[in-house]
Design an enzyme around this catalytic site. Structure first.
Site: not given
Ligand code: BG6
Length: 490
Positions: A179, A236, A241, A342
């Site tokens: 995403h 994760d 990302h 985190k």
């Molecule tokens: C997700 C992870 O893909 O992305 C989560 O599984 C994480 O652990 C999240 O909190 C973070 O997404 P964003 O858009 O809030 O930065």
């Protein structure tokens, strides 16, 4: 001006339709796009899960979910009335052949709409679902299949999933979600790099000293302890990302915005990443786990199960920092320091380019700070370039670093659509540029697997860090060793 272009009629079938992702992201995203009238009247949204829920109860449940996950007063009666007409639910146990017959009857109404199968389930089910969809004759040329991350938990399992799904769907019909690629500022990285001639001559070892990529969250793992124990921050957050951000930052200019042009360039970066071997792993990685502390002025607990069970089995890392090196003409000897964690001091994602210092200062003892380009991805989106300037007034030649500031919020005064809204629309439009290709995912895993293996061989356990801090000591020592520091405002 932003423009909302309607999409062709579709059936969007969400496996895991009553799950966490559907509640937090997919249903709110779809509701928003419907609110902006992008869906034709006959487009449908079908939820699939093992639960047996009559359609009217499902609609009531979706209303509650939207009330809970959208800002107050955003669920409008008239819009929900239209949205609710698209909704239905079908119960399916993927191992039950009769279930698949019922599924086919539910979906197939003879109309020729686009069909999207969104797999928001455990990755271990991806192959089975692709098979089931193929067996009922739906893997045809109007079908698209979306795989939510993570695609597997290592290289081997990712290959197995890709083989199984690939046996039923051509690669061009498979949309692997990360995403972060749907985030507005991540796309702005492309605009900034390739829409301005200013940066290209500076983009590399000639001018840049080091690059820092930070994806920090203030939230903890919450009730996903069991998931996190099997995953950890490396799998994760970094495998997808952070590595996508790294690729878009480091890649060569693609020939065009065509999806394969971009993905070919990202692949070259992945293939140039230096493997992290056992002998180096302690110097070039840091692994952390949050202890208790204060975040946003509130006391928070250490990482552990939330069901009251004892905390003696908490093994996973909730923080990772890596000094990544790219063996290429452009980036040789320019470290990419990446970190994600985190329960950090605050939510902040940014990419920082630290330029080389001037080769010779004509200002005597007056300290000079090297230029810095900061791309902020979230929560505030913008670009900052720090420049040395002369402090006005008498008293000698005093130098000061000041930022040129571009805030996207101020410039566009727009509420950006959530990343999932954009990605869902791209699937419906059949544009795979913002999704990961098979070879990208597998290459990413190969690099990550090596780190996990090196951690295991070195028995490198996570080091505790205080919640509300910027991670464990090792992450600071890693940069210290190179005579550098993390950019403070992260
Ligand atoms: C997700 C992870 O893909 O992305 C989560 O599984 C994480 O652990 C999240 O909190 C973070 O997404 P964003 O858009 O809030 O930065």
């Amino acid at each position: 001006m932003a423009e909302f272009v309607p999409v062709d009629p579709f059936d969007l079938v969400i496996f895991g339709g009553t799950g966490d992702l559907a509640q937090r992201k997919l249903l709110p995203a779809l509701y928003h796009r419907d609110q902006d009238e992008q869906f034709s009247e006959d487009s449908r949204i079908v939820s699939v899960s093992r639960r047996d829920i009559p359609d009217d109860e499902y609609v009531t449940w979706v209303h509650e979910v939207l009330e809970q996950h959208l800002p107050e007063h955003e669920v409008d009666d008239a819009v929900f009335e239209r949205f609710s007409k698209r909704l239905s639910h079908v119960s399916l146990d993927v191992d039950d052949a009769n279930g698949w017959d019922r599924f086919r009857e539910h979906i197939d109404d003879g109309a020729e709409r686009i069909r999207v199968f969104y797999l928001a389930t455990a990755p271990s089910l991806f192959g089975k679902i692709a098979n089931g969809v193929g067996d009922v004759g739906f893997a045809d040329d109007r079908a698209r299949i979306v795989l939510e991350k993570p695609v597997g938990h290592d290289y081997q399992s990712a290959r197995e999933i890709n083989d199984a799904v690939g046996a039923r769907f051509e690669e061009s019909r498979i949309y692997r979600i990360d995403h972060y690629l749907g985030k507005e500022t991540v796309q702005n990285l492309l605009a900034l790099r390739f829409g301005n001639s200013l940066f290209e001559p500076l983009w590399g070892r000639g001018a840049i000293d080091n690059v820092q990529i930070t994806v920090a969250e203030s939230l903890g793992v919450g009730d996903r302890f069991d998931f996190y124990e099997q995953t950890g921050a490396l799998r994760d957050m970094v495998q997808n990302h952070v590595m996508q951000l790294l690729c878009l930052t480091a890649m060569e200019p693609p020939a065009s915005m065509d999806h394969d042009d971009i993905r070919n360039e990202k692949m070259k970066v992945l293939r140039s990443l230096k493997p992290i071997t056992r002998d180096k792993v302690r110097q070039v990685t840091a692994r952390g786990q949050y202890g208790s502390g204060m975040v946003d002025g509130e006391p928070v607990d250490e990482y552990g199960p939330t069901d009251g069970s004892p905390n003696d089995r908490a093994d996973a890392e909730t923080f990772v920092a890596i000094k990544a090196e790219i063996d290429s003409w452009r980036w040789r000897d320019v470290p990419f320091y990446i970190r994600t964690g985190k329960r950090m001091a605050r939510k902040s994602s940014q990419i920082v380019f630290e330029f080389k210092p001037v080769p010779h200062s004509i200002f005597g003892d007056e300290p000079l700070q090297a230029n810095r380009l900061v791309l902020s991805l979230q929560p505030e989106e913008g670009v900052q370039l720090s420049l040395m300037t002369k402090e006005p007034g008498p008293g000698g030649f005093r130098m000061r670093s000041l930022p040129l500031n571009l805030s996207f919020n101020d410039a566009f005064a727009l509420n950006y659509p959530d990343a999932y809204e954009r990605l869902l629309m791209e699937v419906l439009r059949g544009n795979p540029a913002l999704f990961m290709r098979r070879d990208e995912v597998e290459s990413g895993w190969q690099w990550i697997d090596r780190i996990i293996e090196s951690w295991r061989l070195e028995q490198m356990d996570p080091q505790e860090y205080m919640s509300g801090s910027w991670g464990p000591t090792d992450a600071f020592v890693m940069l210290d060793r190179d005579g550098r520091r993390w950019y403070e405002n992260a």
